[in-house]
Design a protein around this motif. Structure first.
Motif: not given
Length: 198
Positions: A89-92, A157-168
């Motif tokens: 689904a989505v990666e973190l 369905p529009l973000v399946r496979g996306a990677t979410i990141d945190w930027r500081d």
């Protein structure tokens, strides 16, 4: 003891006429018959009042049990939604996972990162990332190492496979979509994207 006998019908109704309730009623009604049978002394006025208070409190744990049952059902539903989302689904990233865990620990309650796709922006669609305290009915819950995020079933369905990141960084701190295989392009800031047409 007579006060206890007079109040037992009301206590019985509160306890939903359980087996324990009927036994207590019979024991109290016999005015010490059970106490004599088992070699116990009869209760005095203060002791009888304490028993009455205890009987009144007896029904209260049922509310706590119902709350625990509701919590278990929510966890079960959340687990089912997690399984429904699938592994792809989505990666973190580790940084995003660490930040979500930190937020949950700080608030002493699970904090969910919500990813939603709205229409609009330079390229037609925009990512909306914010925090939520609980999932909605149509959300898919994703758990990555104890860090949880939710995505509504329309956006998934529009973000399946996306990677979410945190930027500081010096310019600010934020969760953002680092990569989305469903997007064919987007604006420089990464907030807007267009859908890849297969």
């Amino acid at each position: 003891m007579q006060g206890l006998v007079r109040r037992l019908p009301a206590v019985c109704r509160a306890l939903h006429k359980t087996t324990r309730c009927r036994t207590l009623h019979a024991t109290a009604g016999s005015r010490g018959g059970a106490a004599a049978k088992y070699g116990l002394r009869a209760l005095g006025g203060a002791e009888a009042a304490a028993v009455e208070s205890g009987l009144a409190d007896y029904a209260r744990p049922q509310g706590a049990a119902k709350a625990e049952q509701a919590k278990a059902e929510q966890a079960k539903a959340e687990q089912a939604q997690t399984e429904q989302a699938g592994a792809d689904a989505v990666e973190l990233t580790d940084s995003a996972i660490g930040r979500l865990r930190y937020l949950s620990e700080k608030r002493q309650a699970t904090q969910y990162l919500r990813l939603r796709v709205d229409s609009g922006g330079c390229y037609g669609f925009s990512y909306m990332l914010d925090m939520a305290e609980k999932p909605e009915a149509d959300d898919v819950v994703i758990d990555r190492g104890g860090a949880k995020m939710v995505i509504d079933s329309v956006s998934l369905p529009l973000v399946r496979g996306a990677t979410i990141d945190w930027r500081d960084q010096l310019i600010g701190q934020a969760f953002y979509v680092k990569a989305n295989p469903r997007a064919s392009g987007g604006c420089g800031c990464g907030a807007s994207f267009e859908i890849k047409m297969d």
